[in-house]
Motif scaffolding. Structure first.
Motif, mmCIF file in Angstrom:
data_model
loop_
_atom_site.group_PDB
_atom_site.id
_atom_site.type_symbol
_atom_site.label_atom_id
_atom_site.label_comp_id
_atom_site.label_asym_id
_atom_site.label_seq_id
_atom_site.Cartn_x
_atom_site.Cartn_y
_atom_site.Cartn_z
ATOM 1 N N ALA A 49 0.846 -1.194 0.000
ATOM 2 C CA ALA A 49 0.000 0.000 0.000
ATOM 3 C C ALA A 49 0.876 1.236 0.000
ATOM 4 O O ALA A 49 1.992 1.218 0.514
ATOM 5 N N THR A 58 -4.419 7.102 -1.894
ATOM 6 C CA THR A 58 -3.891 5.805 -1.486
ATOM 7 C C THR A 58 -3.988 4.831 -2.656
ATOM 8 O O THR A 58 -4.817 5.001 -3.564
ATOM 9 N N ASN A 59 -3.136 3.834 -2.659
ATOM 10 C CA ASN A 59 -3.288 2.737 -3.602
ATOM 11 C C ASN A 59 -2.787 1.453 -2.953
ATOM 12 O O ASN A 59 -2.042 1.494 -1.961
ATOM 13 N N TYR A 60 -3.240 0.327 -3.503
ATOM 14 C CA TYR A 60 -3.011 -0.963 -2.864
ATOM 15 C C TYR A 60 -2.605 -2.017 -3.885
ATOM 16 O O TYR A 60 -3.001 -1.962 -5.056
ATOM 17 N N LYS A 65 -6.312 -5.490 -1.677
ATOM 18 C CA LYS A 65 -7.399 -4.531 -1.872
ATOM 19 C C LYS A 65 -8.670 -4.998 -1.179
ATOM 20 O O LYS A 65 -9.061 -6.152 -1.283
ATOM 21 N N THR A 69 -5.962 -1.291 4.926
ATOM 22 C CA THR A 69 -6.113 0.154 4.819
ATOM 23 C C THR A 69 -4.864 0.841 5.340
ATOM 24 O O THR A 69 -4.449 0.592 6.483
ATOM 25 N N THR A 107 4.537 2.664 -6.386
ATOM 26 C CA THR A 107 4.408 1.245 -6.080
ATOM 27 C C THR A 107 5.750 0.515 -6.145
ATOM 28 O O THR A 107 5.872 -0.579 -5.607
#
Length: 125
Positions: A49, A58-60, A65, A69, A107
């Protein structure tokens, strides 16, 4: 230079939850994009994340996903990772990392400049 220390790892049953923390010192995390990665034995570090400096974006990773969190409290200089519905494949060493980026998230591990020492998460099935 910022120093990062993870905590909150441990042993949990499948389906359970854990909350990881990453306490920073030396500099404010508000100057960094932040991320969580994990590493399974014998494998490369995997993006979990990311969160931007302001905590809005935010990204996962696909495998987490809807279950994990990421959040940050810049006032407390701390990064968090809430993990729910844990699976045995979530077992890994989890690392927090800081990236000197002006905006957005990243990422790729190569974008991150500072790393914590890691905390072990073990999920028993």
């Amino acid at each position: 230079q910022i120093q990062l220390v993870e905590s909150g790892g441990g042993l949990v049953q499948a389906g359970g939850s854990l909350r990881l923390s990453c306490a920073a010192s030396g500099r404010s995390i508000s100057s960094y994009g932040m991320g969580w990665f994990r590493q399974h034995p014998g494998k490369e570090r995997e993006f979990v994340a990311g969160i931007n400096r302001g905590g809005v974006l935010t990204n996962y990773g696909d495998s987490v996903k809807g279950r994990f969190t990421i959040s940050r409290d810049n006032a407390k200089n701390t990064l968090y990772l809430e993990m729910h519905s844990l699976k045995s494949e979530d077992t890994a060493v989890y690392y927090c990392a800081a990236a000197e980026i002006p905006f957005g998230t990243r990422t790729g591990a190569n974008f991150y400049d500072y790393w914590g020492q890691g905390t072990q998460v073990t999920v028993s099935s």
